[in-house]
Design an enzyme around this catalytic site. Structure first.
Site, short mmCIF file in Angstrom:
data_model
loop_
_atom_site.label_atom_id
_atom_site.label_comp_id
_atom_site.label_asym_id
_atom_site.label_seq_id
_atom_site.Cartn_x
_atom_site.Cartn_y
_atom_site.Cartn_z
N ARG A 73 0.82 -1.22 0.00
CA ARG A 73 0.00 0.00 0.00
C ARG A 73 0.85 1.26 0.00
NH1 ARG A 73 -5.53 -2.35 2.99
NH2 ARG A 73 -5.99 -3.53 1.10
N HIS B 163 -7.31 0.05 -7.28
CA HIS B 163 -6.62 -1.21 -6.98
C HIS B 163 -6.02 -1.20 -5.57
CE1 HIS B 163 -2.37 -0.01 -8.77
NE2 HIS B 163 -2.86 0.94 -8.02
N GLU B 164 -5.62 -2.39 -5.15
CA GLU B 164 -5.01 -2.58 -3.82
C GLU B 164 -5.92 -2.06 -2.69
OE1 GLU B 164 -2.27 -4.38 -3.52
OE2 GLU B 164 -2.36 -4.19 -1.33
N GLY B 165 -7.23 -2.35 -2.83
CA GLY B 165 -8.22 -1.87 -1.85
C GLY B 165 -8.76 -0.53 -2.28
N GLN C 8 -10.55 1.30 2.01
CA GLN C 8 -9.57 1.94 2.90
C GLN C 8 -10.30 2.69 4.02
OE1 GLN C 8 -6.34 1.34 2.52
NE2 GLN C 8 -6.70 0.26 0.59
#
Lengths: 591, 591
Positions: B302, B444-446, B451
């Protein structure tokens, strides 16, 4: 969208009342509706299915001709055949004598279906309307009439590579050739025009450019500033007094196509004038009055851009709403946690997805209300009883009509992508294109910064603040009506916002120095815009009746705007009120 | 950028002090600098010149192979040869044993030069690092070592078409085949993986996929929720214990490439597993612990996304700053008006252009400070004295490190386009690509929404609010130092903001109902992020010394953040504090 449009037009703005006026006497709510039906149908059948195609099959130049997809030819032809090119014109020139607000509403369908494919017609209509206002009878007959008929399309050639926001630096030169040409005083032009939308194509047999250029003074030099600018008709192919092509190509040459982030379906060109002996151009109006003539249509042009921005936002809103209802993903979080063994729920059940949808709804429906309100004011200006008031209101609202949807419907388009997640980031769904297309709107037809200077530097201070006062009085009327209702809290919030904007306007100008006031012109415009939108949402909410999903939706969007959006103005007005000098004073070397 | 990076690393974060720790004892400020120099050089020579090429020559699949531009092959090879793939690894596995903060700083150059071309290496490094933490000795030797050497590249296969944000719905099935395989318990996998970056290419002779899948329970059914998820190594080409290719193709097949808005230089794939008898996968760690293993590297992943977002912002800032210094347009407005006969001035002299540049500067330099601060905390977690505190701080800061630059450096990229005007909207300038590439980072990536749920739903309430208290204590230290200086006003502003955030956190949770608190999780995260950034800017400002342009620039950006940005939190926290129920309660039919 149609239900909202009809509600705003006929219930909120009482557009049918316009038929009581002489100019629109042959119309009725039914004929207005029929126009909207036709536009909706053509947009759905001829534009929307090809919007992606117009993006991927970008215009290309083979060295001789610019090629566009056949779909663009077909769509613009269908538009021309609908008569919408002359929608607002008199019957005796083949027009439909429609009010501006109905014309705009009809065009909204095309902007939503394909803003780039719609560009050709919008420019043509604007170009020809300008000639109707400022051209000679023969110029109208030869050029405007054939544009309204869709035989020829038109452009507006303002910018140059070195003169974008600063039109006073236009360097295209026009020298008198023959004052007695029946088509108007004939000049020879030489220069370069940049960012010319629809500047080259083969859709129509001819293209009628309207070109800003400077006639040199007695010393042979160009006059500095905008005073020196004149306006010329430059046909791509020369024509005679009978509007027949002579077969002679005018000296205007495509120097190159611009390859853009979005809006790819509209060609955008650098054009060279006068490289082969001098381009023939016919003067429109008087020498030195070119900018005044060109800006005659500015209200409509800026409402058009704003409405285009709204419609891109609307398209994204509808696409993401549809997706959110269908797409299962995750489960609601409750105090008991999540039950992973239960089926996934449609994402519209997640509060944050609803927030993103409601934000979009408040931006796009609010934006639509704004544009229609302004278009309705254009009708007041043309045919109403109180033209002074209409002018004052339009003066302060036009920078908002242009800037606000450009900024916030871009945010709406970004939220639409976010609702679709990874899918929204792919070209398999339409929302990424809307976002790309939308990004132009803060740039063309006067940048965001230029709109802000116009608003804070001119409009709100003109006539001793009279235009701003006219708007405030209108807002006050809405507040007074709302204060008696369930909307009293929002009415008070709006009254406070209006006072804040008024106070900030005074404080910004309290030193009398433009450098002090204008350093924070954009934050001022943002706060002003949000206050205007809050007012319109309150006014719309008061017009909503009943217990339908539609009515509840409108009320929810209004509440959203007051709860989540209007409070943002505090941060913007802070810097305006204290004339925050940071940006004005910082040295370039510090950046 | 380099000067700012060095200042933040060595002056502000005192990175050289890390060499006092045993793990980094063979390093010095000089070796750190040498690493940065190497990265800067390779990024400049091998990545930056080809960033546009990687966008326009999108990966294409000819039915057998996926083709990428040669430049991508060359750039990734140069990256691998630099040793950066194993930057943080032990010397005895061929690593450089660098601190995380230096590794991240080095990688920043690649993200800035071409975030999409850099993607292959970042994924490989993360993949192999995960195997070093959770793999068997042979898995490390065979897979991780060859990835660190750049012989094979890696991927992370989490999402599925029906399971994006909701990983508990992963449906890829893994059935035991042979528990005694030396490469790890061997399973046969069947399912589909979506959004797999670098999922297919010919850059390296093999691709090592790390795949989440579920091992069925005794009843043959998949276990609902994330508990059921395990992690598997799936090589594209099968290998033996000596890391030699056996020549046998594993049953993992490209079902299609995704065609994206941006980030086009990184292939993104839908992969099918087990369509031809079952894909071979080797279990990593224990059954049911797949997500824990995968998220072992989550902090770094992240921070990596956040830093990539910052660097795209930085690239746009530098491009627009350069343009603003060169481009003449218009003249300053003064009380005396404008002198049209004077030459046009560079646009950097206009206050609104400076505002747009200063905003970008405050976003990208502030964002860089945030990411480096977090990376430094990763080092504290690994080698520091107070790991508990480092963990607490990282827990609350990671959602901000991921989300804040994704949102605000997107705004920076939009401002960069705006500074360039029409030119910024063309593909002749790089800023439109930065904006398109950037838009992925909120997804992407959450996603942004995920978040926010992580922050407000877990991190700030965990340990009885202990993690949030740890952050507040750090912020308080900065406030106490600043209150003695010229920054007292900002210190007080920050103290008030911190109190507002704390108060809103309590009020959000005062009913104890997640539905109440989390309905406004995103506005909460926005306010939290802005408060964190204000703190970091104040802390950075306190570290700045002297009278250089550099120092003045940092101070101006800090002041900008406090004047224009921090006041925005009021509007966001309003809805959080009163648990505004509008979005939670609205019926889908109203939208």
């Amino acid at each position: 969208m149609r239900e909202t449009l009809d509600f705003l037009l006929f219930d909120w703005l009482q557009a049918a009342n316009l038929t009581k006026r002489e100019r629109f006497a042959e119309h009725s709510a039914e004929t207005f509706t029929a126009v909207l039906d036709t536009c909706e149908r053509i947009a759905r059948d001829k534009f929307a299915p090809f919007n992606r195609l117009a993006d991927t099959q970008e215009p290309n130049f083979d060295g001789e001709r610019v090629h566009l997809p056949q779909a663009t030819h077909d769509a613009t032809k269908a538009y021309a055949e609908s008569g919408m090119l002359a929608a607002a014109q008199d019957y005796d020139v083949g027009g439909m004598q429609l009010p501006c607000v109905i014309e705009m509403a009809g065009n909204a369908f095309f902007s939503k279906a394909s803003v780039a494919m719609g560009g050709y017609a919008m420019l043509t209509s604007g170009n020809a309307s300008l000639l109707m206002a400022h051209g000679t009878p023969l110029q109208r007959e030869v050029f405007a009439r054939n544009e309204f008929a869709g035989r020829w399309f038109g452009t507006m050639c303002l910018s140059e590579p070195q003169a974008g926001s600063s039109l006073s630096d236009v360097a295209t030169r026009a020298e008198l050739d023959d004052e007695t040409d029946p088509l108007g005083p004939r000049y020879r032009l030489k220069g370069h025009k940049m960012w010319i939308s629809a500047g080259e194509h083969e859709i129509t047999e001819n293209i009628i450019h309207l070109v800003l250029a400077k006639v040199p003074g007695p010393d042979g030099k160009l006059i500095p500033g905008t005073r020196g600018i004149s306006l010329f008709i430059v046909p791509k192919w020369l024509v005679n007094e009978q509007a027949q092509l002579t077969g002679e190509r005018n000296d205007v040459v495509l120097a190159g196509l611009n390859h853009k982030l979005g809006y790819r379906g509209t060609t955008n060109c650098l054009l060279n004038f006068g490289e082969r002996g001098g381009t023939i151009g016919y003067l429109v109006g008087k020498v030195g009055e070119g900018l005044r003539c060109m800006f005659h249509m500015m209200n409509e042009a800026r409402i058009g851009v704003g409405l285009g921005a709204v419609m891109l936002g609307y398209a994204g809103y509808e696409a993401s709403l549809e997706y959110a209802k269908q797409r299962p993903q995750g489960r609601p979080m409750t105090a008991a946690g999540k039950d992973s063994s239960s089926p996934q729920r449609p994402i519209i059940e997640h509060a944050d997805v609803r927030r993103m949808l409601l934000a979009q709804k408040s931006y796009v429906e609010g934006g639509l209300a704004l544009e229609l309100y302004c278009a309705r004011l254009v009708d007041e200006l043309a045919t109403g009883d109180d033209k002074t008031q209409a002018q004052a209101l339009l003066d302060v609202l036009i920078p908002i009509a242009k800037s606000w949807p450009s900024e916030w419907c871009l945010e709406a388009n970004s939220l639409a992508i976010q609702v679709l997640g990874g899918y929204g980031y792919t070209r398999d769904f339409p929302v990424e294109q809307y976002w790309r297309d939308q990004r132009l709107n803060m740039i063309h037809e006067g940048t965001h910064g230029i709109q802000a200077l116009d608003l804070l530097g001119r409009k709100v201070v003109q006539q001793g603040g009279g235009s701003l006062a006219a708007l405030a009085a209108r807002v006050q009327l809405t507040i007074e009506r709302a204060i008696q209702t369930d909307w009293a809290q929002q009415a008070n919030q709006l009254a406070a916002a209006l006072a804040q904007v008024g106070g900030a306007t005074k404080k910004a100008w309290s030193t009398g120095q433009p450098e002090d006031a204008l350093a924070n012109a954009v934050p001022y415009m943002q706060a002003f815009g949000h206050t205007v939108l809050a007012w319109l949402w309150l006014d719309v909410a008061l017009a909503v009746e009943g217990d339908s999903d539609f009515a509840h939706g409108k009320r929810a969007a209004a509440r959203y705007f007051f709860a989540y959006e209007l409070p943002k103005i505090g941060a913007w007005l802070d810097v305006v009120s204290r004339r925050e000098p940071l940006c004005r004073d910082i040295k370039a070397e510090y950046l």
